[in-house]
Scaffold this motif. Structure first.
Motif, short mmCIF file in Angstrom:
data_model
loop_
_atom_site.label_atom_id
_atom_site.label_comp_id
_atom_site.label_asym_id
_atom_site.label_seq_id
_atom_site.Cartn_x
_atom_site.Cartn_y
_atom_site.Cartn_z
N PHE A 113 0.87 -1.20 -0.04
CA PHE A 113 -0.13 -0.04 -0.03
C PHE A 113 0.86 1.20 -0.07
CE2 PHE A 113 -1.89 3.42 2.62
CZ PHE A 113 -3.15 3.54 1.74
N VAL A 114 1.89 1.37 0.65
CA VAL A 114 2.74 2.44 0.66
C VAL A 114 3.31 2.46 -0.33
CG1 VAL A 114 4.98 3.16 1.74
CG2 VAL A 114 3.38 2.20 3.31
N LEU A 115 3.68 1.64 -1.21
CA LEU A 115 4.42 1.69 -2.53
C LEU A 115 3.34 2.45 -3.54
CD1 LEU A 115 6.87 -1.15 -2.77
CD2 LEU A 115 7.37 1.07 -2.18
N VAL A 116 2.32 1.92 -3.60
CA VAL A 116 1.36 2.44 -4.68
C VAL A 116 0.60 3.65 -4.18
CG1 VAL A 116 1.10 0.17 -5.39
CG2 VAL A 116 -0.56 1.08 -3.87
N GLU A 117 0.79 4.03 -3.03
CA GLU A 117 0.23 5.42 -2.60
C GLU A 117 0.77 6.46 -3.15
OE1 GLU A 117 -1.49 7.56 1.68
OE2 GLU A 117 0.38 6.24 1.56
N VAL A 131 10.88 0.36 7.36
CA VAL A 131 10.41 -0.22 8.39
C VAL A 131 9.45 -1.30 8.49
CG1 VAL A 131 9.12 0.47 10.79
CG2 VAL A 131 10.78 1.99 9.74
N LEU A 132 8.65 -1.34 7.41
CA LEU A 132 7.71 -2.39 7.28
C LEU A 132 8.09 -3.64 6.65
CD1 LEU A 132 4.72 -0.27 5.67
CD2 LEU A 132 4.86 -1.47 7.92
N THR A 173 2.88 -0.63 11.25
CA THR A 173 2.03 -1.28 10.56
C THR A 173 0.72 -0.94 10.86
OG1 THR A 173 3.42 -3.21 10.42
CG2 THR A 173 0.92 -3.64 9.90
N LEU A 174 0.32 -0.63 12.20
CA LEU A 174 -0.94 -0.11 12.75
C LEU A 174 -1.25 1.31 11.88
CD1 LEU A 174 -0.77 -0.90 16.44
CD2 LEU A 174 -2.40 -1.92 14.86
N VAL A 175 -0.27 2.34 12.09
CA VAL A 175 -0.39 3.43 11.25
C VAL A 175 -0.84 3.34 9.84
CG1 VAL A 175 0.83 5.47 10.75
CG2 VAL A 175 1.09 4.69 12.98
N VAL A 176 -0.23 2.49 9.05
CA VAL A 176 -0.60 2.27 7.63
C VAL A 176 -1.77 1.82 7.65
CG1 VAL A 176 -0.13 1.13 5.81
CG2 VAL A 176 2.02 2.13 7.23
N LEU A 177 -2.20 0.74 8.46
CA LEU A 177 -3.58 0.15 8.25
C LEU A 177 -4.54 1.24 8.72
CD1 LEU A 177 -3.23 -3.23 10.24
CD2 LEU A 177 -3.31 -2.66 7.71
N VAL A 178 -4.32 2.27 9.69
CA VAL A 178 -5.35 3.39 9.95
C VAL A 178 -5.54 4.13 8.97
CG1 VAL A 178 -5.53 5.45 11.23
CG2 VAL A 178 -4.96 3.40 12.45
#
Length: 244
Positions: A113-117, A131-132, A173-178
């Protein structure tokens, strides 16, 4: 004696007065003139089944009816995810493998998700992606290093990678899921609310770790056996005498 008036001659004293004319009705469908200041009804008003349109709400009323962001839901969800690894770390001195694998699965999805955002700067993308990747590094090292000696350097590296995966991987991971669930989390919440979420979750983690360290004071060995867990090193048997 007045002289007789001939038929059709005008009456004396009213010479030149126009004769009254009867009003001629206007054809059907002809618009009638409206006096100045008279309110004009909206088109379709008065017809059977016509519904008057409600006035558009003002911006103030529109903002007052906006839904509040689900800060409490995110706070509770984070606490539910983080308490058990903290408890096992306090009770057993380690995080269980199934928790690490669950963290790995979530971190891989968050990494993609971070890469495609597209809304984040490039340097933030790479920092978050690094970090992920820590849980994946732990999995790779666990495959490569096949030793069970605690004094071996390779085993120490594996343990450190697992520790880094837990300490850094879980929060990121929790921050990205949020952000996946709530993309406008940062823009729609104040800094005070964000710090409130962090403080509550950090407090739950600290208390869970402390409870794990002191599990023998309020739990016994049978509690862990019934729940399907292994026994902590210093668990209290059910028939043990109460401490003085």
């Amino acid at each position: 004696m007045p002289a007789p008036v001939a038929a059709g001659a005008p009456e004396p004293g009213v010479a030149g007065k126009p004769e009254p004319v009867a009003a001629v009705p206007a054809p059907a469908g002809t618009p009638q003139p409206v006096a100045a200041g008279t309110p004009v009804p909206a088109p379709g008003a008065g017809k059977p089944g016509a519904v008057a349109e409600a006035p558009a709400p003002s911006p103030a009323h529109a903002d007052s009816g906006a839904q509040e962001p689900p800060v409490g839901v995110i706070m509770v969800g984070m606490a539910l995810v983080a308490w058990w690894p903290a408890f096992t770390l306090g009770a057993w001195g380690e995080v269980f493998w199934d928790d690490l694998m669950a963290l790995w699965a979530a971190s891989v999805a968050a990494f993609v998700f971070v890469l495609v955002e597209k809304r984040r700067p490039l340097w933030r993308k790479f920092a978050s992606a690094f970090v992920l990747l820590l849980p994946s590094v732990w999995v790779a090292l666990s495959f490569i290093v096949r030793t069970h000696r605690e004094d071996d350097l390779a085993a120490v590296i594996v343990d450190l990678s697992a520790f880094a995966a837990v300490i850094l991987g879980i929060p990121f991971t929790l921050v990205v899921l949020v952000r996946v669930i709530w993309p406008d989390f940062r823009s729609e919440t104040t800094r005070r609310r964000r710090w409130l979420i962090v403080s509550v979750v950090a407090g739950v983690v600290a208390i869970s770790f402390t409870l794990g360290l002191n599990q023998s004071r309020f739990l016994n060995c049978e509690d862990f056996t019934l729940s399907g867990n292994s026994l902590p090193p210093d668990c209290t048997p059910l028939d043990a005498p109460a401490p003085d």
